[in-house]
Design a protein around this motif. Structure first.
Motif, PDB file in Angstrom:
ATOM      1  N   ALA A  54     122.844   0.848  29.306  1.00 44.22           N
ATOM      2  CA  ALA A  54     122.109  -0.136  30.096  1.00 44.22           C
ATOM      3  C   ALA A  54     122.422   0.012  31.585  1.00 44.22           C
ATOM      4  O   ALA A  54     121.516   0.001  32.426  1.00 44.22           O
ATOM      5  CB  ALA A  54     122.448  -1.552  29.625  1.00 44.22           C
ATOM      6  N   ARG A  55     123.704   0.191  31.907  1.00 45.45           N
ATOM      7  CA  ARG A  55     124.017   0.258  33.339  1.00 45.45           C
ATOM      8  C   ARG A  55     123.572   1.573  33.951  1.00 45.45           C
ATOM      9  O   ARG A  55     123.172   1.603  35.123  1.00 45.45           O
ATOM     10  CB  ARG A  55     125.504  -0.006  33.581  1.00 45.45           C
ATOM     11  N   VAL A  56     123.626   2.667  33.152  1.00 50.77           N
ATOM     12  CA  VAL A  56     123.088   3.936  33.665  1.00 50.77           C
ATOM     13  C   VAL A  56     121.610   3.771  34.015  1.00 50.77           C
ATOM     14  O   VAL A  56     121.135   4.249  35.048  1.00 50.77           O
ATOM     15  CB  VAL A  56     123.299   5.068  32.637  1.00 50.77           C
ATOM     16  N   ASP A  57     120.869   3.072  33.155  1.00 49.82           N
ATOM     17  CA  ASP A  57     119.457   2.821  33.441  1.00 49.82           C
ATOM     18  C   ASP A  57     119.286   2.030  34.739  1.00 49.82           C
ATOM     19  O   ASP A  57     118.408   2.331  35.560  1.00 49.82           O
ATOM     20  CB  ASP A  57     118.802   2.058  32.286  1.00 49.82           C
ATOM     21  N   HIS A  58     120.130   0.992  34.944  1.00 46.50           N
ATOM     22  CA  HIS A  58     120.046   0.184  36.170  1.00 46.50           C
ATOM     23  C   HIS A  58     120.331   1.035  37.390  1.00 46.50           C
ATOM     24  O   HIS A  58     119.637   0.942  38.402  1.00 46.50           O
ATOM     25  CB  HIS A  58     121.058  -0.974  36.113  1.00 46.50           C
ATOM     26  N   PHE A  59     121.382   1.852  37.309  1.00 51.85           N
ATOM     27  CA  PHE A  59     121.729   2.702  38.455  1.00 51.85           C
ATOM     28  C   PHE A  59     120.604   3.684  38.749  1.00 51.85           C
ATOM     29  O   PHE A  59     120.298   3.975  39.905  1.00 51.85           O
ATOM     30  CB  PHE A  59     123.047   3.451  38.194  1.00 51.85           C
ATOM     31  N   LYS A  60     119.983   4.194  37.687  1.00 51.25           N
ATOM     32  CA  LYS A  60     118.872   5.123  37.896  1.00 51.25           C
ATOM     33  C   LYS A  60     117.694   4.409  38.549  1.00 51.25           C
ATOM     34  O   LYS A  60     116.976   4.999  39.364  1.00 51.25           O
ATOM     35  CB  LYS A  60     118.442   5.755  36.570  1.00 51.25           C
ATOM     36  N   THR A  61     117.471   3.152  38.178  1.00 48.61           N
ATOM     37  CA  THR A  61     116.409   2.380  38.829  1.00 48.61           C
ATOM     38  C   THR A  61     116.655   2.327  40.340  1.00 48.61           C
ATOM     39  O   THR A  61     115.739   2.550  41.142  1.00 48.61           O
ATOM     40  CB  THR A  61     116.354   0.953  38.258  1.00 48.61           C
ATOM     41  N   MET A  62     117.907   2.021  40.699  1.00 48.47           N
ATOM     42  CA  MET A  62     118.236   1.977  42.127  1.00 48.47           C
ATOM     43  C   MET A  62     118.127   3.361  42.756  1.00 48.47           C
ATOM     44  O   MET A  62     117.659   3.520  43.891  1.00 48.47           O
ATOM     45  CB  MET A  62     119.656   1.408  42.313  1.00 48.47           C
ATOM     46  N   GLY A  63     118.552   4.385  41.995  1.00 47.69           N
ATOM     47  CA  GLY A  63     118.468   5.754  42.494  1.00 47.69           C
ATOM     48  C   GLY A  63     117.042   6.169  42.773  1.00 47.69           C
ATOM     49  O   GLY A  63     116.748   6.809  43.786  1.00 47.69           O
ATOM     50  N   ARG A  64     116.138   5.806  41.870  1.00 42.56           N
ATOM     51  CA  ARG A  64     114.721   6.151  42.065  1.00 42.56           C
ATOM     52  C   ARG A  64     114.178   5.471  43.306  1.00 42.56           C
ATOM     53  O   ARG A  64     113.470   6.075  44.108  1.00 42.56           O
ATOM     54  CB  ARG A  64     113.903   5.724  40.843  1.00 42.56           C
ATOM     55  N   ALA A  65     114.530   4.188  43.446  1.00 37.07           N
ATOM     56  CA  ALA A  65     114.037   3.446  44.603  1.00 37.07           C
ATOM     57  C   ALA A  65     114.570   4.051  45.894  1.00 37.07           C
ATOM     58  O   ALA A  65     113.844   4.230  46.873  1.00 37.07           O
ATOM     59  CB  ALA A  65     114.445   1.970  44.497  1.00 37.07           C
ATOM     60  N   PHE A  66     115.853   4.398  45.896  1.00 36.09           N
ATOM     61  CA  PHE A  66     116.441   4.949  47.108  1.00 36.09           C
ATOM     62  C   PHE A  66     115.856   6.322  47.426  1.00 36.09           C
ATOM     63  O   PHE A  66     115.643   6.662  48.598  1.00 36.09           O
ATOM     64  CB  PHE A  66     117.976   5.019  46.986  1.00 36.09           C
ATOM     65  N   LYS A  67     115.596   7.108  46.387  1.00 32.12           N
ATOM     66  CA  LYS A  67     114.985   8.417  46.628  1.00 32.12           C
ATOM     67  C   LYS A  67     113.608   8.251  47.260  1.00 32.12           C
ATOM     68  O   LYS A  67     113.228   8.994  48.162  1.00 32.12           O
ATOM     69  CB  LYS A  67     114.867   9.215  45.337  1.00 32.12           C
ATOM     70  N   THR A  68     112.845   7.272  46.781  1.00 35.94           N
ATOM     71  CA  THR A  68     111.520   7.026  47.360  1.00 35.94           C
ATOM     72  C   THR A  68     111.648   6.707  48.847  1.00 35.94           C
ATOM     73  O   THR A  68     110.868   7.211  49.673  1.00 35.94           O
ATOM     74  CB  THR A  68     110.828   5.861  46.633  1.00 35.94           C
ATOM     75  N   ILE A  69     112.639   5.903  49.192  1.00 36.46           N
ATOM     76  CA  ILE A  69     112.871   5.591  50.605  1.00 36.46           C
ATOM     77  C   ILE A  69     113.229   6.851  51.374  1.00 36.46           C
ATOM     78  O   ILE A  69     112.651   7.158  52.423  1.00 36.46           O
ATOM     79  CB  ILE A  69     114.009   4.559  50.754  1.00 36.46           C
ATOM     80  N   ARG A  70     114.174   7.615  50.833  1.00 33.06           N
ATOM     81  CA  ARG A  70     114.662   8.817  51.528  1.00 33.06           C
ATOM     82  C   ARG A  70     113.554   9.853  51.686  1.00 33.06           C
ATOM     83  O   ARG A  70     113.476  10.528  52.718  1.00 33.06           O
ATOM     84  CB  ARG A  70     115.839   9.418  50.750  1.00 33.06           C
ATOM     85  N   ASP A  71     112.720  10.016  50.637  1.00 37.30           N
ATOM     86  CA  ASP A  71     111.607  10.961  50.751  1.00 37.30           C
ATOM     87  C   ASP A  71     110.706  10.562  51.919  1.00 37.30           C
ATOM     88  O   ASP A  71     110.158  11.412  52.610  1.00 37.30           O
ATOM     89  CB  ASP A  71     110.799  11.000  49.447  1.00 37.30           C
ATOM     90  N   GLY A  72     110.560   9.242  52.110  1.00 37.40           N
ATOM     91  CA  GLY A  72     109.711   8.755  53.191  1.00 37.40           C
ATOM     92  C   GLY A  72     110.301   9.012  54.573  1.00 37.40           C
ATOM     93  O   GLY A  72     109.576   9.037  55.566  1.00 37.40           O
TER      94      GLY A  72
END
Lengths: 160, 222
Positions: free
Chosen positions: A38-56
């Motif tokens: 469950a927590r790996v999934d949560h961290f990945k959610t944050m990771g995806r969001a942060f990657k979207t920001i960084r790509d921008g």
């Protein structure tokens, strides 16, 4: 001297107790593994969001709305970090986890690191809505810095 | 012992520079991984430039540099294997058919290593590869895992390479390191010398490899 009946009862009790112990630890392992997943999934959610920001960040003109939206995901998700690490959900013989023992042995430090993530990601939401590009870039770096800061102390590094 | 003639040129300067720069850069990339990602990326881009150059040079370089001169089929490989256990040095210039396999394997692994790095996404969200925006977070994490695994394979291949060099030195009494530094080697009978390569081919090779590495470093952004 105990009767044959008592010996049988003792054997049965011992057997049931042993089953209980094994079964109990197996169930604890299953619960702990669920907590890890469950927590790996949560961290990945944050990771995806942060990657979207960084790509921008690669664009000269920043998409403030996107950054604010993604930062909101990070801020909201990060509120639960400490609760994702209940006692007994750390790495063990039966549970695979990248969490270091310090998460629990230094619970105060871990909570502080988690709080930093909440604070900086919340600030990123505000800064993104305000729209100053330099401030946004700086706050993106600051937010990423809280990920790294916590990982450096509380997460087992990927093998070198 | 057979009399040996004076030294003949066997490896041109670009090949030798490529070889030793690659050794140094792989070491730098290894040591800087996870520690200084600026250095690590620079080393990676330089390796890309080197490998692209080597591929070009393998088409237009001097005789021993060209893939066509040492990449051979199964018959030549088997024939060479039959003599590989002899305790005498080989007498033909350039890579032998078995060594050629090693060359190709190492080049392929280095290409895999560098290209997976380009798309890798790190755990901290701060140090992802220059082309990582082209892939999803999950795919980028996959690339990062492959990037790490490929390095294990590369380490094994380098180990095999070094073991082979030692085998040639100790068992076959053939020094392979010296010629890769000086470019020259003594043979017991005359062999065709390297000959020169037109300078424009060198210039074009450097331009292509540097240009591509720079473009990659910038994520192909104008």
């Amino acid at each position: 001297m105990p009767s044959a009946h008592m010996f049988n009862a003792l054997k049965v009790m011992t057997f049931v107790l042993a089953l209980g112990a094994v079964g109990g630890s197996a169930m604890a392992a299953i619960d702990a593994q669920d907590a890890v997943k469950a927590r790996v999934d949560h961290f990945k959610t944050m990771g995806r969001a942060f990657k979207t920001i960084r790509d921008g960040m690669g664009n000269p003109a920043l998409d403030n709305k996107m950054i604010a939206a993604q930062a909101t995901i990070i801020r909201d998700t990060s509120a639960g970090v400490v609760s994702w690490f209940p006692a007994g959900s750390g790495p063990s013989a039966s549970v695979k986890s990248d969490a270091k023992p310090e998460v629990w042995s230094d619970a105060a430090g871990f909570a502080k690191a988690a709080q930093k993530l909440q604070t900086e990601s919340a600030k990123l939401v505000t800064v993104a809505n305000a729209g100053d590009a330099d401030a946004i870039r700086a706050q993106v770096r600051a937010t990423g810095g809280t990920c790294k800061g916590c990982h450096d102390t509380y997460r087992v590094p990927d093998k070198d | 012992m057979k009399a040996e003639l004076k030294p003949t040129a066997v490896w041109d300067l670009p090949v030798r520079l490529f070889h030793w720069l690659l050794v140094a850069l792989i070491l730098v990339a290894w040591l800087s991984a996870g520690k200084s990602m600026t250095v690590h990326s620079l080393a990676g881009y330089s390796v890309i430039a080197l490998v692209v150059f080597r591929l070009w040079w393998g088409l237009v370089g001097s005789s021993t540099a060209r893939f066509s001169s040492f990449v051979r089929g199964p018959r030549a490989i088997l024939s060479y294997l039959r003599h590989m256990g002899e305790r005498t040095p080989g007498q033909s210039p350039g890579h032998n058919p078995v060594g050629a396999i090693s060359v190709l394997a190492l080049l392929a692994l280095v290409l895999i290593q560098t290209s997976t790095g380009l798309f890798s996404v790190d755990v901290d969200g701060l140090e992802s590869g220059p082309l990582s925006a082209w892939v999803s977070f999950d795919m980028g994490r996959q690339f990062a895992h492959i990037h790490e695994f490929a390095f294990r394979i590369l380490q094994v291949l380098v180990g095999v390479h070094i073991a082979a060099i030692l085998y040639y030195a100790i068992w076959k009494r053939e020094n392979l390191v010296g010629p890769m530094i000086t470019g020259r080697r003594r043979f017991s009978s005359p062999v065709t010398s390297l000959g020169s390569v037109p300078v424009w081919r060198l210039i074009v090779g450097i331009a292509i490899s540097l240009g591509l590495a720079l473009a990659i470093a910038r994520g192909f952004r104008v």
